[in-house]
Design a protein around this motif. Sequence first.
Motif, PDB file in Angstrom:
ATOM      1  N   VAL A  71      76.424  88.143 -72.279  1.00 33.91           N
ATOM      2  CA  VAL A  71      76.536  88.759 -70.962  1.00 33.91           C
ATOM      3  C   VAL A  71      77.301  90.062 -71.101  1.00 33.91           C
ATOM      4  CG1 VAL A  71      77.391  88.510 -68.600  1.00 33.91           C
ATOM      5  CG2 VAL A  71      76.503  86.510 -69.843  1.00 33.91           C
ATOM      6  N   ASP A  72      76.665  91.114 -70.674  1.00 39.63           N
ATOM      7  CA  ASP A  72      77.169  92.444 -70.895  1.00 39.63           C
ATOM      8  C   ASP A  72      77.790  92.984 -69.608  1.00 39.63           C
ATOM      9  OD1 ASP A  72      77.375  94.983 -72.089  1.00 39.63           O
ATOM     10  OD2 ASP A  72      75.460  95.575 -71.177  1.00 39.63           O
ATOM     11  N   LYS A  73      77.232  92.561 -68.474  1.00 40.37           N
ATOM     12  CA  LYS A  73      77.648  93.153 -67.208  1.00 40.37           C
ATOM     13  C   LYS A  73      77.144  92.266 -66.077  1.00 40.37           C
ATOM     14  CE  LYS A  73      76.780  97.478 -64.713  1.00 40.37           C
ATOM     15  NZ  LYS A  73      75.581  98.281 -64.512  1.00 40.37           N
ATOM     16  N   VAL A  74      77.955  92.114 -65.021  1.00 39.51           N
ATOM     17  CA  VAL A  74      77.499  91.356 -63.850  1.00 39.51           C
ATOM     18  C   VAL A  74      77.721  92.196 -62.600  1.00 39.51           C
ATOM     19  CG1 VAL A  74      77.794  89.264 -62.464  1.00 39.51           C
ATOM     20  CG2 VAL A  74      78.075  89.145 -64.951  1.00 39.51           C
TER      21      VAL A  74
ATOM     22  N   HIS B 113      77.637  91.827 -58.730  1.00 36.99           N
ATOM     23  CA  HIS B 113      77.487  90.793 -57.712  1.00 36.99           C
ATOM     24  C   HIS B 113      76.688  91.312 -56.542  1.00 36.99           C
ATOM     25  CE1 HIS B 113      79.627  87.539 -59.488  1.00 36.99           C
ATOM     26  NE2 HIS B 113      80.518  88.416 -59.966  1.00 36.99           N
ATOM     27  N   ALA B 114      76.130  90.355 -55.795  1.00 36.37           N
ATOM     28  CA  ALA B 114      75.295  90.732 -54.657  1.00 36.37           C
ATOM     29  C   ALA B 114      76.116  91.494 -53.632  1.00 36.37           C
ATOM     30  CB  ALA B 114      74.717  89.461 -54.025  1.00 36.37           C
ATOM     31  N   ARG B 115      75.526  92.539 -53.085  1.00 41.19           N
ATOM     32  CA  ARG B 115      76.176  93.211 -51.957  1.00 41.19           C
ATOM     33  C   ARG B 115      75.126  94.004 -51.182  1.00 41.19           C
ATOM     34  NH1 ARG B 115      76.325  98.083 -54.802  1.00 41.19           N
ATOM     35  NH2 ARG B 115      76.477  97.267 -56.880  1.00 41.19           N
ATOM     36  N   ALA B 116      75.416  94.133 -49.883  1.00 43.66           N
ATOM     37  CA  ALA B 116      74.534  94.886 -48.986  1.00 43.66           C
ATOM     38  C   ALA B 116      73.054  94.588 -49.247  1.00 43.66           C
ATOM     39  CB  ALA B 116      74.805  96.386 -49.114  1.00 43.66           C
ATOM     40  N   LYS B 117      72.708  93.336 -49.161  1.00 41.55           N
ATOM     41  CA  LYS B 117      71.303  92.898 -49.312  1.00 41.55           C
ATOM     42  C   LYS B 117      70.754  93.046 -50.726  1.00 41.55           C
ATOM     43  CE  LYS B 117      69.837  93.300 -44.577  1.00 41.55           C
ATOM     44  NZ  LYS B 117      69.328  94.201 -43.579  1.00 41.55           N
ATOM     45  N   LEU B 118      71.538  93.602 -51.644  1.00 39.91           N
ATOM     46  CA  LEU B 118      71.051  93.683 -53.017  1.00 39.91           C
ATOM     47  C   LEU B 118      71.367  92.371 -53.730  1.00 39.91           C
ATOM     48  CD1 LEU B 118      72.139  97.287 -54.029  1.00 39.91           C
ATOM     49  CD2 LEU B 118      69.817  96.445 -53.564  1.00 39.91           C
ATOM     50  N   PRO B 119      70.452  91.927 -54.580  1.00 38.02           N
ATOM     51  CA  PRO B 119      70.704  90.679 -55.307  1.00 38.02           C
ATOM     52  C   PRO B 119      71.760  90.875 -56.399  1.00 38.02           C
ATOM     53  CG  PRO B 119      68.680  91.697 -56.082  1.00 38.02           C
ATOM     54  CD  PRO B 119      69.159  92.541 -54.941  1.00 38.02           C
ATOM     55  N   ALA B 120      72.264  89.773 -56.892  1.00 37.77           N
ATOM     56  CA  ALA B 120      73.162  89.844 -58.043  1.00 37.77           C
ATOM     57  C   ALA B 120      72.330  90.109 -59.289  1.00 37.77           C
ATOM     58  CB  ALA B 120      73.913  88.526 -58.185  1.00 37.77           C
ATOM     59  N   ARG B 121      72.898  90.909 -60.217  1.00 39.83           N
ATOM     60  CA  ARG B 121      72.179  91.177 -61.458  1.00 39.83           C
ATOM     61  C   ARG B 121      73.105  90.972 -62.651  1.00 39.83           C
ATOM     62  NH1 ARG B 121      67.449  93.377 -59.625  1.00 39.83           N
ATOM     63  NH2 ARG B 121      67.649  94.723 -57.811  1.00 39.83           N
TER      64      ARG B 121
ATOM     65  N   LEU C 120      78.013  81.969 -60.268  1.00 42.49           N
ATOM     66  CA  LEU C 120      77.672  83.120 -61.098  1.00 42.49           C
ATOM     67  C   LEU C 120      78.808  83.448 -62.070  1.00 42.49           C
ATOM     68  CD1 LEU C 120      75.980  85.663 -58.658  1.00 42.49           C
ATOM     69  CD2 LEU C 120      75.002  84.806 -60.788  1.00 42.49           C
ATOM     70  N   GLU C 121      80.026  83.456 -61.506  1.00 42.75           N
ATOM     71  CA  GLU C 121      81.160  83.834 -62.350  1.00 42.75           C
ATOM     72  C   GLU C 121      81.379  82.836 -63.468  1.00 42.75           C
ATOM     73  OE1 GLU C 121      84.300  84.468 -59.546  1.00 42.75           O
ATOM     74  OE2 GLU C 121      83.686  86.550 -59.194  1.00 42.75           O
ATOM     75  N   LYS C 122      81.171  81.572 -63.143  1.00 41.80           N
ATOM     76  CA  LYS C 122      81.381  80.523 -64.118  1.00 41.80           C
ATOM     77  C   LYS C 122      80.293  80.579 -65.205  1.00 41.80           C
ATOM     78  CE  LYS C 122      81.397  75.641 -64.078  1.00 41.80           C
ATOM     79  NZ  LYS C 122      80.263  75.130 -63.387  1.00 41.80           N
ATOM     80  N   THR C 123      79.068  80.785 -64.772  1.00 41.86           N
ATOM     81  CA  THR C 123      77.951  80.749 -65.717  1.00 41.86           C
ATOM     82  C   THR C 123      77.893  82.000 -66.586  1.00 41.86           C
ATOM     83  OG1 THR C 123      76.790  79.596 -63.974  1.00 41.86           O
ATOM     84  CG2 THR C 123      75.475  80.232 -65.873  1.00 41.86           C
ATOM     85  N   PHE C 124      78.213  83.113 -65.966  1.00 43.16           N
ATOM     86  CA  PHE C 124      78.040  84.372 -66.697  1.00 43.16           C
ATOM     87  C   PHE C 124      79.365  85.089 -66.929  1.00 43.16           C
ATOM     88  CE2 PHE C 124      74.077  83.630 -64.282  1.00 43.16           C
ATOM     89  CZ  PHE C 124      73.212  83.471 -65.344  1.00 43.16           C
TER      90      PHE C 124
END
Length: 691
Positions: free
Chosen positions: A71-74, A76-84, A106-110
């Motif tokens: 995992v290089d970068k996370v 998080h979802a905001r303003a209708k954008l999905p988490a990536r 998400l935080e736990k998994t990635f």
Amino acid sequence: MRDPILFPFYNDLSSLPGVGPKARPHLAKLIGGETWLDLLFHLPASWIDRRNRASIDTVEIGEIATVTGYVDKVDHARAKLPARVRLRDDTGFITLTYFHANRQWLEKTFEIGKTIIASGKVGDYQGGRQIVHPDHIADPEKDDDLPEVEPVYPMTASLTPKQIRKFVAAALEGIPDLDEWIDPHLMKRNAWPGFKQALLRLHQPKVYDLEGFEVARNRLAYDEALAREMAMGQARLARERRHARPIPRAVGQEKQIVDALPFKPTRAQMNAYQDVVTDMNRPIPMRRMIQGDVGSGKTLVAALAAAQVAADGGITALMSPTEVLARQQAEAIGRFLAPVGLRVAALTGRDKGAAREAILSDVRAGKIQVLSGTQALYQSDVDLPELSLVVIDEQHRFGVADRLKLTSKGVSPHTLVMSATPIPRTMALAVHGDLDISVIGEKPANRQDVVTAAVPDSRIDEVVQAVSRAVDRGERAFWICPAVDSEDAGDASANQRRDVLAGYINAPVALVHGRMPPQDRDSALEKLRSGEARVLVATTVIEVGVDVPEATIMVIEHAEKFGLAQLHQLRGRVGRGDKASSCLLLYQTPLTENGKERLDILRKTTDGFEIAEADFRLRGPGDVLGLRQSGLADFRVLDMVRDTNLVETARTDAKSILMADPTLAGPRGVAVRRARDLFAPRIAEMVAEEP
Ligand code: ADP
Ligand code: MG
């Protein structure tokens, strides 16, 4: 009584871990059943091979990939954008995209820097590659979370593939391994796995082996074929142990009837009749099906059989699906049998009170020898002690239950079913295996093939003119509409079309549809038959059996919407006299490829068997002429188009098993009984009820 070893198969879905009150209805709906058995036969439609672990740079859009990276970068979802989540290896990166994902999860998994395996379908994301909601995220340390070969089930939105896999796994865990019921040579020749092994191979494959999956499926299809053949074979044996009154052939009377006919019976008609005579002459109940295309003259065979029965002092009951047909058959048979003084009456739902009582008392007094009716025939107040022969006409319109209700009016009567559903032989045997079959494969010689043309509905004016000219020549026509009201069919509604045609045709135009009271329907048909009307506008109520020899044109509007077999039945209403006839299939443009192919088949052939084969190919067997409603064509695994060889082998095998062990008491008998109960419980039940 069920074998206790099979009990786990009949467990309710709710006994599976995780199937609570919320999931159960979804699961039951998805698999079309409520037991473990139903779940286990919800077979995967395909499999995904996840063994192919690729480096990220080789992953391509559109494929299913399994990649390992850190995992290089996370984001998080905001303003209708999905988490990536960005996943990297030495060769590049790929984005994992999550809509509405739980932040904590998400935080736990990635965790940044953590190495994970992700698997799923690769899509395009701003010129790069992404996996939206990966099917799997796994920890490489615990790699076995991820099935290397994953079954893909026909799905519902309410359950996840993971849930289904879990339920199936629990059911597989809970079922016993059953003793083999298939012949060892056959097992070996086909390299078939055992029953449970076949289920395991399909549901929990260890290797991705398409051929192996097919072999396992074949084995289960064979199980089903064998089970059905066993159930029907046993029914046959049971029947052969029952006693029926043998009916001798009344040769003199038969000759009198045949000599009085306005035509010469075809060889095929007489052969079918000969089969019936032979059957009825035996002291066990006949179960014979006469299969003959529309217009092949099945009614005469029934009439001749009824005459034999009458000569022996017995009664014949003939059941048709509609009142119109019941009355038409009463008339036709009445005409055939009049020369020998036999009387035929109609008995339908319309005959009530004193009139009905009068008919029944004439039957009891032996003044009426043949009753032609609808389901009204098996109502409780109808008492037919001398019932020796039951004839079911247009068999596809009835379920087995109807047949049984009528036969139970007598004491082991002989049964003759007549069918215009020209289904291929293997299918016929698989569906009606408890019946012997005679085929009338020849039409009366005076018949001319009906010329069929497909015409776009923009040319409807020409069609109207053709009908008008035919009427001027003294001929008659049918005009079939897809619906009664214009809300459903616009100009092509029966109501509207009648009004329009009435303005063009120089003769009365009658109308018949299913929403009219039966009397009005009869009288509309009668008008066409008598010639008082020259054109009959109708919905498909006239599909089966109606006989008007003077009719030479059949127009079918929106022909592309009808099934092939149904179109063939409709077309069979013309070409019954000695005049050239035509069938005009009006279609709406544009036609789909499939629609074009179907209309083409009708143009090219008038052979009902060929058409049925094509209909099978294009629509699947269950849909063809309502076979499904008979309850005999619901197959779990068996595919009537692909598996004809299996069915033939199963038939031979079932025969030899029953020959060696008629009561199924030996070890193989006990094993095969289980197959029968697992795969063909309904057939076993239905045929067991047969009187
Ligand atoms: P189906 O098999 O569709 O039920 P029918 O028994 O209604 O056919 O017969 C269709 C028509 O053909 C009827 O008018 C019948 O009297 C007539 N028919 C029956 N057998 C012959 C024959 N051998 N030659 C000429 N016409 C026949
Ligand atoms: Mg008929």
